[in-house]
Design a protein around this motif. Sequence first.
Motif, mmCIF file in Angstrom:
data_model
loop_
_atom_site.group_PDB
_atom_site.id
_atom_site.type_symbol
_atom_site.label_atom_id
_atom_site.label_comp_id
_atom_site.label_asym_id
_atom_site.label_seq_id
_atom_site.Cartn_x
_atom_site.Cartn_y
_atom_site.Cartn_z
ATOM 1 N N SER A 71 24.774 6.024 10.708
ATOM 2 C CA SER A 71 26.205 5.890 10.999
ATOM 3 C C SER A 71 26.895 7.239 10.828
ATOM 4 O O SER A 71 26.418 8.118 10.110
ATOM 5 C CB SER A 71 26.846 4.851 10.078
ATOM 6 N N VAL A 72 28.020 7.385 11.544
ATOM 7 C CA VAL A 72 28.823 8.608 11.452
ATOM 8 C C VAL A 72 30.289 8.210 11.313
ATOM 9 O O VAL A 72 30.685 7.097 11.654
ATOM 10 C CB VAL A 72 28.631 9.501 12.708
ATOM 11 N N ARG A 100 33.762 -1.140 9.597
ATOM 12 C CA ARG A 100 34.337 -0.598 8.365
ATOM 13 C C ARG A 100 34.650 0.892 8.462
ATOM 14 O O ARG A 100 34.334 1.674 7.562
ATOM 15 C CB ARG A 100 33.420 -0.868 7.174
ATOM 16 N N GLY A 101 35.232 1.281 9.576
ATOM 17 C CA GLY A 101 35.664 2.670 9.735
ATOM 18 C C GLY A 101 34.558 3.645 10.071
ATOM 19 O O GLY A 101 34.781 4.857 10.103
ATOM 20 N N ARG A 102 33.343 3.157 10.307
ATOM 21 C CA ARG A 102 32.230 4.038 10.663
ATOM 22 C C ARG A 102 31.643 3.591 11.995
ATOM 23 O O ARG A 102 31.795 2.445 12.407
ATOM 24 C CB ARG A 102 31.154 4.011 9.576
ATOM 25 N N TYR A 103 30.961 4.521 12.654
ATOM 26 C CA TYR A 103 30.297 4.213 13.921
ATOM 27 C C TYR A 103 28.792 4.131 13.663
ATOM 28 O O TYR A 103 28.184 5.071 13.151
ATOM 29 C CB TYR A 103 30.598 5.296 14.955
ATOM 30 N N ILE A 104 28.208 3.000 14.020
ATOM 31 C CA ILE A 104 26.791 2.746 13.750
ATOM 32 C C ILE A 104 26.009 2.831 15.058
ATOM 33 O O ILE A 104 26.377 2.203 16.057
ATOM 34 C CB ILE A 104 26.605 1.359 13.106
ATOM 35 N N VAL A 105 24.932 3.605 15.042
ATOM 36 C CA VAL A 105 24.078 3.743 16.222
ATOM 37 C C VAL A 105 23.364 2.418 16.476
ATOM 38 O O VAL A 105 22.796 1.821 15.558
ATOM 39 C CB VAL A 105 23.037 4.869 16.024
#
Length: 202
Positions: A71-72, A100-105
């Motif tokens: 995640s980023v 939750r505010g993150r970007y998951i691959v």
Amino acid sequence: MKTLIKTIVLPALVLIGTATQVSAQTKRSNAKQKTVVTTTKRTTTVVNKANNRRVSSTKVIYKKPTRKVVSVRSIPNKTIVKHKGQNYYYANNKFYTQSRGRYIVIAPKVGFRIKTLPANHKRVRFNTHNYYISQGIFYIQINNAYEVVDPEIGTVVYELPEDYEKVTIDGQTYYEYANVLYEKVQVDGTRAYEVVGIIDME
């Protein structure tokens, strides 16, 4: 004496000749039956393999119990991809979902569409389809876009993404990426991977 030969010896020779001919025909007949059985077995195996192309996720055992989640915090120059009423994101040749505010691959789902193919894609032709493959994801061209699809059984690729996983199904080892199952094969002396099934998530 001639009468004796005609009445006893000639009929005996005819009987022996007939018995030999019948025996030879029986052997040929048995040989044919064995060939048919072998062919039938091969055909049945191929038919079963084709019918079982979709595998229930309950039958798949992963070598590693958990998978590393990448995640980023942010994605520059992202493109929004709408799929079944939900927003996903595409950037750097990868797909993401937000949590939750993150970007998951994530591996993109079948049906995702993009306008431009990733720069590192490779073209593979199988049967009547031209597939474009990038990082283990198969695309086909539809009008002016490229849609994520499941590959056909028998499609061969020469490399898998780094984060593929080893799985076992009924004691046999396969390689999995994005719910596509591969088997290691040799093509003209080169290692390759053949698509043998698709996992149905349950």
